[in-house]
Scaffold this motif. Structure first.
Motif, PDB file in Angstrom:
ATOM      1  N   LEU A  31       0.844  -1.191   0.000  1.00 11.97           N
ATOM      2  CA  LEU A  31       0.000   0.000   0.000  1.00 11.97           C
ATOM      3  C   LEU A  31       0.882   1.244   0.000  1.00 11.97           C
ATOM      4  CD1 LEU A  31      -2.667  -1.022   2.688  1.00 11.97           C
ATOM      5  CD2 LEU A  31      -2.959  -1.047   0.197  1.00 11.97           C
ATOM      6  N   ARG A  32       0.432   2.249  -0.736  1.00 10.34           N
ATOM      7  CA  ARG A  32       1.130   3.530  -0.769  1.00 10.34           C
ATOM      8  C   ARG A  32       0.140   4.632  -0.375  1.00 10.34           C
ATOM      9  NH1 ARG A  32       2.747   3.411  -5.664  1.00 10.34           N
ATOM     10  NH2 ARG A  32       0.928   4.479  -6.531  1.00 10.34           N
ATOM     11  N   GLU A  33       0.424   5.330   0.708  1.00 10.88           N
ATOM     12  CA  GLU A  33      -0.480   6.381   1.170  1.00 10.88           C
ATOM     13  C   GLU A  33      -0.479   7.556   0.194  1.00 10.88           C
ATOM     14  OE1 GLU A  33      -1.030   9.623   4.788  1.00 10.88           O
ATOM     15  OE2 GLU A  33       0.263   7.873   5.126  1.00 10.88           O
ATOM     16  N   ASN A  34      -1.684   8.075  -0.069  1.00  5.16           N
ATOM     17  CA  ASN A  34      -1.763   9.268  -0.922  1.00  5.16           C
ATOM     18  C   ASN A  34      -2.683  10.326  -0.336  1.00  5.16           C
ATOM     19  OD1 ASN A  34      -4.352   8.369  -1.460  1.00  5.16           O
ATOM     20  ND2 ASN A  34      -3.911   7.694  -3.540  1.00  5.16           N
ATOM     21  N   VAL A  73      -9.476   3.799   2.951  1.00  4.46           N
ATOM     22  CA  VAL A  73      -9.901   3.660   1.563  1.00  4.46           C
ATOM     23  C   VAL A  73      -8.723   3.113   0.769  1.00  4.46           C
ATOM     24  CG1 VAL A  73     -10.721   4.824  -0.513  1.00  4.46           C
ATOM     25  CG2 VAL A  73     -11.558   5.546   1.723  1.00  4.46           C
ATOM     26  N   ILE A  74      -8.953   2.022   0.044  1.00  3.21           N
ATOM     27  CA  ILE A  74      -7.912   1.412  -0.785  1.00  3.21           C
ATOM     28  C   ILE A  74      -8.346   1.481  -2.237  1.00  3.21           C
ATOM     29  CG2 ILE A  74      -6.638  -0.695  -1.318  1.00  3.21           C
ATOM     30  CD1 ILE A  74      -7.018  -1.551   1.585  1.00  3.21           C
ATOM     31  N   CYS A 121     -12.499   6.506  -7.520  1.00  8.12           N
ATOM     32  CA  CYS A 121     -11.870   6.725  -6.212  1.00  8.12           C
ATOM     33  C   CYS A 121     -11.434   8.172  -6.039  1.00  8.12           C
ATOM     34  CB  CYS A 121     -10.685   5.780  -6.044  1.00  8.12           C
ATOM     35  SG  CYS A 121      -9.975   5.798  -4.381  1.00  8.12           S
ATOM     36  N   GLU A 122     -10.732   8.716  -7.045  1.00 10.13           N
ATOM     37  CA  GLU A 122     -10.189  10.074  -6.931  1.00 10.13           C
ATOM     38  C   GLU A 122     -11.253  11.152  -7.066  1.00 10.13           C
ATOM     39  OE1 GLU A 122      -7.163  10.933  -6.116  1.00 10.13           O
ATOM     40  OE2 GLU A 122      -6.480   8.863  -5.984  1.00 10.13           O
ATOM     41  N   TYR A 123     -12.280  10.886  -7.882  1.00  9.89           N
ATOM     42  CA  TYR A 123     -13.271  11.913  -8.194  1.00  9.89           C
ATOM     43  C   TYR A 123     -14.461  11.903  -7.241  1.00  9.89           C
ATOM     44  CZ  TYR A 123     -15.859  15.046 -11.368  1.00  9.89           C
ATOM     45  OH  TYR A 123     -16.527  16.104 -11.921  1.00  9.89           O
ATOM     46  N   PHE A 162      -5.146   4.950   0.484  1.00  7.72           N
ATOM     47  CA  PHE A 162      -4.018   4.184  -0.042  1.00  7.72           C
ATOM     48  C   PHE A 162      -4.267   3.796  -1.490  1.00  7.72           C
ATOM     49  CE2 PHE A 162      -3.829   2.913   4.541  1.00  7.72           C
ATOM     50  CZ  PHE A 162      -2.542   3.354   4.821  1.00  7.72           C
ATOM     51  N   ASP A 163      -3.161   3.651  -2.235  1.00  8.49           N
ATOM     52  CA  ASP A 163      -3.178   2.984  -3.537  1.00  8.49           C
ATOM     53  C   ASP A 163      -2.570   1.605  -3.353  1.00  8.49           C
ATOM     54  OD1 ASP A 163      -4.258   5.118  -4.983  1.00  8.49           O
ATOM     55  OD2 ASP A 163      -2.284   6.021  -5.293  1.00  8.49           O
TER      56      ASP A 163
END
Length: 711
Positions: free
Chosen positions: A123-126, A140-141, A552-554, A597-598
């Motif tokens: 996982l990479r936090e964003n 949220v993943i 996810c982003e929108y 996370f991604d």
């Protein structure tokens, strides 16, 4: 194969063996083993998943994406094996056609994996939002949900209290993808594809659910509810399964020549000892309300069972006399049950008493609702009494009792004993709301999907749309029946879409001060129309212009951020109020923490050598409770966070054990070592804690998940 069918097959095998025909018995056994019964579909239809974001390297299976500005064709679905990489160009060998080779730029390649191939995710936090103090984080993943579920098995196998999912409904309207293609109504395999997709994910979900007590909730509509019901019965054969019909739009969808559709369905799968809690109303109409009983006396019920089958002999030990004083009418004793062949008039009454039997109005012998030992216990406590009525000069004695639910309410304090009658029976009065058993048809204004789904998202995220969101309050109600009494429950939604489930969980926390956690998994796909538009403009999956319009982003991340902060993405206070239960301005926000996370794809060799700790680190934090600081980087010695610790260098083991032992807040300890003996030594000194060996446990978890995919 169903157990009844297996039993029939075994009966035929046994019969063949008794006839001395071993060959016939073997043939029957072979036929039964290969024959499918029940829900039949192509379980193993290939499901290839593109691993966007994975760095392509030698040995990977890849597909070559279409040139920028062009739509994908069948040739872009051909799989290739990467044989070499030189100067940004990969040498490829065709997987399906031996001897066929080609070259392609690395930037045009995307790694792919079959569902049953082991992948090693990180996982990479964003991003994050923090308003909840020391409360655990909502998570949220962003990623392929099958691989996210495999990742979560490392963290939460057997620990999830409730799963709520709203999967694609397979309407044929090209609203979901299989093998990177939209599935439409002309696809003759669309039902098998949908069932195969669901089966694989539900099998992983089953491993995540707490086997002692948990619930799976799955929303669906008319297109697949029958198949889904059969699939759930096959995957959860020992669980209680109920289907709720939920009205989501009273005005309905008019369809010429058909009934107007107003409903969707919810399957509730109860695992272990899980049950459905009481509500504030019956979910269907206004005939029952939890507040109507406050200040009123408890209800006494007739002790004789009323159903037609409740005749003498139907239940053991439930035909016996209740002795009543002739003068006072008070119960003096409970008699013993008598055998079915003994006439009741042969039983002698104590002096001054008469016997009351469970007789129907027509004189037929029935049964009581409880056995003599229970009746004696309840009589002593004042939970049984007699009631005398006189009609037409005839005296009738009825035995009444307090049912188990009322007795529990008395003992818990929600019913107060304000006095006793002359016969010693209690006078009970409801002090708090009396829960109502929910019905299996829901028809509530608050469940309108347009008003409290689409329009609510419009208030949170002005000028942004999401197709067919659930009503926030409909999801909240469904969850409350399963986790209302679990303030620290862990909830998972791996088809999270707009993030309604996380929003509902945070609302439940606001109502009772709970610390429930929700893990939302969603991909970042865009609509088919947006995909065509962006493709023409020369963009691809992975480009910022493409990714910012993904679900996810929108929608998902901005919606959860807005719910917590009370502000729209443009920084304006959100207009409107929450309604129905717990009304307050949406702009007040919610005191919660959330982290985003991604999903990443890691090289197992790099993980094994300790070169990918940064990607694995969030999974360690999740397993430890998603609370406090994340240990983000490997370091010399060991590191300690709020709820877990990591031993990186075995030379520091003694100091590590002392530090962890002295801190009761540390529930999880990770030990980085290749030596089983060293790990066992540390684990033995930390009893009562979750001690995990790295990176062996991480790698084994994904390998086991992949092996289980084909079983």
């Amino acid at each position: 194969m169903k157990m009844t069918t297996r039993a029939e097959a075994q009966r035929l095998i046994d019969k063949a063996l008794k006839l001395g025909d071993a060959e016939l018995a073997a043939d029957i056994r072979a036929f039964a083993n290969q024959r499918e019964f029940g829900l039949v579909f192509e379980h193993n239809r290939p499901e290839r998943m593109r691993l966007y974001g994975k760095l392509v390297s030698v040995g990977d299976t890849v597909q070559v994406m279409a040139p920028r500005g062009e739509k994908e064709l069948d040739e872009n679905r051909v799989c290739w094996k990467v044989e070499s990489v030189t100067g940004g160009v990969a040498g490829l060998a065709c997987v399906d056609v031996p001897g066929e080779t080609r070259e392609a730029a690395l930037e045009d390649l995307v790694a792919v994996a079959e569902y049953d191939e082991p992948i090693y995710a990180g996982l990479r936090e964003n991003g994050r939002v923090e308003r909840g103090g020391n409360k655990p984080y909502q998570v949220v993943i962003n990623g392929e949900n099958y691989h996210a579920l495999e990742s979560l098995l490392f963290c939460y196998a057997g620990k999830v209290d409730c799963i709520y999912i709203d999967p694609p409904y397979n309407t044929g309207a090209r609203d979901w993808k299989y093998n990177n293609d939209y599935v439409d109504g002309t696809d003759e395999y669309r039902h098998s594809k949908w069932l195969a997709m669901m089966e694989r994910r539900l099998k992983l979900a089953k491993k995540l659910l707490n086997p002692q007590e948990s619930v799976l909730i799955c929303a669906i509509d008319e297109k697949e509810y029958l198949r889904l019901g059969l699939l759930l019965e096959q995957i959860f054969p020992s669980c209680g399964i109920e289907m709720v019909t939920s009205v989501i739009s009273a005005k309905g969808v008019a369809r010429t020549g058909q009934f107007s559709r107003v409903e969707e369905y919810l399957f509730f799968v109860r695992v272990g000892d899980a049950d459905i809690g009481l509500g504030t109303d019956n979910m269907l109409d206004e005939t029952r309300d939890s507040k109507e009983k406050i200040g009123k006396d408890v209800d006494w019920l007739g002790m004789r069972r009323r159903e037609p089958s409740a005749v003498r002999g139907a239940r053991k030990d439930q035909f016996y006399p209740v002795f009543v004083d002739i003068k006072t009418g008070h119960i003096t004793a409970i008699g013993d049950s008598i055998p079915d062949d003994v006439a009741r008039d042969t039983v002698q009454c104590p002096d001054g008493c008469e016997a009351v039997w469970p007789l129907r109005k027509n004189g037929q012998e029935g049964i009581w609702g409880i056995t003599p030992p229970t009746a004696r216990r309840d009589l002593e406590k004042g939970y049984i009494r007699s009631s005398i009525a006189r009609r037409g000069g005839k005296r009738t004695i009825t035995i009444k009792y307090l049912p188990e639910g009322t007795v529990s309410a008395i003992e818990s304090g929600s019913v107060r004993v304000v006095g006793r009658n002359e016969d010693g029976s209690i006078i009970g009065r409801y002090e708090v709301e009396k829960g109502v058993i929910p019905k299996r048809v829901w028809n509530k204004k608050s469940h309108n999907a347009e008003t409290y789904g689409s329009l609510l998202i419009g208030a949170l995220l002005p000028n942004r749309k999401f197709s067919y969101p659930k009503s926030l309050y409909a999801v909240e109600d469904a969850l409350s029946f399963t986790v209302a009494k679990k303030p620290n429950a862990l909830i998972l939604d791996f088809f999270s879409g707009s993030g309604t489930t996380a929003h509902a969980v945070m609302r439940l926390n606001h109502q009772d001060g709970g610390h429930r956690r929700c893990i939302c998994v969603t991909n970042n796909e865009i609509s088919e129309a947006e995909e065509k538009k962006l493709t023409k403009q020369g963009y691809r999956h992975g480009d910022p212009e493409w990714e910012r319009l993904g679900i996810c982003e929108y929608v998902t991340k901005p919606r959860i951020r807005a719910a917590i902060t009370g502000f729209t993405p443009d920084g304006e206070p959100i207009k409107g109020n929450y309604k129905f239960v717990d009304e307050f301005p949406i702009a007040d926000g919610l005191e919660e923490n959330a982290i985003f996370f991604d999903l990443t794809y890691e090289n197992p060799r790099m993980v094994e050598f300790g070169e990918s700790f940064d990607a694995v680190a969030p999974l360690l934090w999740l397993r430890a409770g998603a609370r406090g600081r994340v240990i983000e980087h490997e370091q010399k010695g060991f590191a300690v966070a709020d709820s877990y610790a990591v031993l990186f260098t075995y030379a520091y083991a003694n100091e590590f054990v002392e530090t962890v032992s002295a801190n009761p807040a540390i529930k999880c300890a990770y030990v980085v070592t290749d030596d089983e003996g060293r790990f066992a030594s540390v684990a033995a000194q930390l009893p009562g804690r979750d001690v995990v060996r790295l990176y062996e446990s991480y790698l084994r978890s994904f390998k086991i998940a992949a092996e289980g995919a084909v079983n």
